[in-house]
Scaffold this active site. Structure first.
Site, short mmCIF file in Angstrom:
data_model
loop_
_atom_site.label_atom_id
_atom_site.label_comp_id
_atom_site.label_asym_id
_atom_site.label_seq_id
_atom_site.Cartn_x
_atom_site.Cartn_y
_atom_site.Cartn_z
NE ARG A 10 34.67 44.65 -32.75
CZ ARG A 10 35.07 45.40 -31.75
NH1 ARG A 10 36.31 45.83 -31.71
NH2 ARG A 10 34.24 45.73 -30.79
CB CYS A 11 31.17 47.57 -39.31
SG CYS A 11 30.01 48.71 -40.08
#
Length: 132
Positions: A10-11
């Protein structure tokens, strides 16, 4: 070349770092550390190998950082490590280990310090071009 990345999909920084590794022709072992939480010894070893402090390895932008009062400079490394292991979202990312060293790759370009030179430029998610 062998490589391991502690990755959070998600980063954006983590995604760019993983893509850079693959662009360099390296298929790393991907450890989704939020699902596969490292033990204390592994976390301490990764931080030490990266040449940073425990405080530098903690993600201070997470809400739980403030909730737990982790900004208190009086807290020792053991307290910070315990918080990181109990709340792995506090572990800054991505950590990468290759045969050439270990880095906390923030920004993602820091991974270039532990990779062979790139043969061609790499375009990050935001369109910026690095290497090559």
């Amino acid at each position: 070349m062998n490589a391991v990345i502690w990755h959070n999909p998600r980063c954006g920084t983590s995604r760019n770092t993983l893509a850079l590794l693959r662009h360099a022709g390296i298929e790393p072992t991907v450890v989704e550390y939020l699902k596969q939480v490292p033990d204390k010894d592994a976390l301490v070893a990764m931080i030490s190998a990266a040449g940073i402090s425990v405080r530098e390895a903690i993600r201070s932008k997470e809400a739980v950082y403030a909730e737990l009062g982790l900004a208190d400079q009086a807290l020792d490394d053991d307290a910070l490590l315990a918080a990181m292991l109990a709340n792995p979202v506090l572990i800054n990312r991505p950590f990468v280990r290759t045969d050439l060293g270990t880095r906390l790759c923030r920004p993602s370009e820091l991974v270039l310090e532990i990779l062979p030179p790139l043969a061609t430029p790499f375009t990050k998610e935001d369109g910026s071009v690095i290497g090559g």
